[in-house]
Design an enzyme around this catalytic site. Structure first.
Site, mmCIF file in Angstrom:
data_model
loop_
_atom_site.group_PDB
_atom_site.id
_atom_site.type_symbol
_atom_site.label_atom_id
_atom_site.label_comp_id
_atom_site.label_asym_id
_atom_site.label_seq_id
_atom_site.Cartn_x
_atom_site.Cartn_y
_atom_site.Cartn_z
ATOM 1 N N CYS A 167 27.360 -8.279 58.905
ATOM 2 C CA CYS A 167 26.648 -6.992 58.778
ATOM 3 C C CYS A 167 26.737 -6.451 57.352
ATOM 4 C CB CYS A 167 27.247 -5.928 59.695
ATOM 5 S SG CYS A 167 27.787 -6.513 61.278
ATOM 6 N N ASP A 168 27.918 -6.510 56.762
ATOM 7 C CA ASP A 168 28.169 -5.769 55.524
ATOM 8 C C ASP A 168 28.340 -6.653 54.281
ATOM 9 O OD1 ASP A 168 28.075 -3.468 57.007
ATOM 10 O OD2 ASP A 168 30.228 -3.424 57.375
ATOM 11 N N CYS A 173 32.803 -6.507 59.535
ATOM 12 C CA CYS A 173 31.788 -7.461 59.974
ATOM 13 C C CYS A 173 31.106 -8.066 58.743
ATOM 14 C CB CYS A 173 30.774 -6.745 60.865
ATOM 15 S SG CYS A 173 29.359 -7.760 61.278
#
Ligand code: NAP
Length: 307
Positions: free
Chosen positions: A137-138, A134
């Site tokens: 997200c990351d 992701c």
């Protein structure tokens, strides 16, 4: 006597909360079961531009919260619970969860789809150690670093663009010589100065001991291999449906998606499937939401006919 809901929705993404909104507005006693946090996959997207009504786009997490609040305004309840087992045949339908057992006359399955793994050795072991699924997200963990993105669809294209704004270099690895992603992504990808491409390439091996230090690529045309040094590898090769709980209870297709037509009815009376978990051509926030409205309609009809 246990409480029997008119409807239990499994999954608090756009399909689930739209079903809950329509159901509660129709007077159905409705519970949404969500494992972690509401919003489903869209909660991992910082900018959603193709859900109408938000002229400047909207953060996916915020949209999820708005959908929850909209359903709860009419009385939908949310329980944060992980579903362990379902018993869908007959009446009432029984859902066993980490927070106890719940009963309902109808069930809407809105569990969505998770990331598809690459299937390369040590993938699980290296997840969080350079392997990520992701970008939204990351991506921040790879600020100023060199990363690769695997895939050629809309997710890979969107992830590569997002990462190009955070990372030093982004290399898009695709097994074909052209992208499957829609045209809107092509120009920005080609014009980004820090995005390069490895066409006709598959990831054969992860390099590095404690963390990823690179990948070994195989050229699908020549058969040759080459090592590519990267700090991270984002896998963006599509989704696989979250249907393990339902295998053997509702019909699944060969890809594991729940078989249901545009009515969202499964082969089990009183059980509906909405959003990405269902067999369908277009998996988007808006089509998931549309499914939710349709499922509530047919659930109402089922309840009218079956008490
Ligand atoms: P997708 O469209 O199914 O694309 C998956 C890509 O990964 C394809 O290019 C595929 O290659 C490649 N791939 C699959 N398995 C692979 C493997 N084992 N090794 C290497 N490559 C592999 O999936 P997606 O991009 O995640 O999109 C999923 C859905 O979400 C789509 O309906 C998409 O339109 C939607 N979506 C939309 C947006 C948007 O509208 N902005 C953004 C993100 C996602 P081949 O091309 O060779 O099959």
């Amino acid at each position: 006597m246990e409480h029997i809901y008119d409807m239990i929705v499994i999954g608090g993404g756009p399909g689930g909360y739209t079903a809950a909104l329509y159901a509660t507005r129709a007077g159905l006693d409705t519970l949404v079961l969500e494992k972690l946090s509401v919003g489903g996959q869209m909660a991992q997207t910082t900018q959603i531009d193709n859900y109408p009504g938000f002229d400047e786009g909207i953060d996916g997490f915020e949209l999820g919260e708005k959908m929850q609040a909209g359903a709860e305004r009419f009385g939908a309840k949310t329980e944060l619970a992980e579903v362990h087992a379902v018993h869908l045949a007959g009446q009432p339908k029984r859902i066993e969860t980490s927070e106890g057992t719940f009963f309902a006359k109808t069930v809407v399955i809105a569990t969505g789809a998770g990331h598809r793994p690459l299937g390369v050795g040590r993938e699980a072991q290296m997840t969080g150690r350079g392997i990520a699924y992701c970008a939204a997200c990351d991506g921040m963990f790879f600020r100023g670093k060199t990363v690769a993105v695997v895939g050629g669809g809309n997710s890979a294209a969107a992830d590569a663009l997002l990462l190009s704004r955070i990372c030093k270099q982004v290399i898009l690895i695709h097994r074909r010589d052209s992208l499957r992603a829609t045209k809107i992504y092509h120009d920005p990808l080609m014009q980004a100065e820090n995005i390069s491409f490895r066409w006709n390439s598959t990831v054969e091996q992860l390099l590095g001991e404690e963390r990823i230090s690179g990948v070994r690529l195989r050229d699908t045309v020549t058969g040759g291999t080459a090592d590519l040094a990267v700090d991270g590898l984002f896998v963006s090769i599509g989704r696989s449906p979250e249907t393990a709980l339902f295998a053997g209870q509702v019909e699944l297709d060969s890809g594991g998606y729940i078989v249901a037509d545009e009515s969202t009815r499964t082969d089990v009376p009183g059980v509906f499937a909405v959003g990405d978990v269902r067999t369908k051509a277009v998996r988007q926030v808006i089509t998931a939401a549309a499914d939710g409205a349709v499922a509530a309609h047919y659930a109402e009809q089922y309840l009218a006919e079956n008490g």
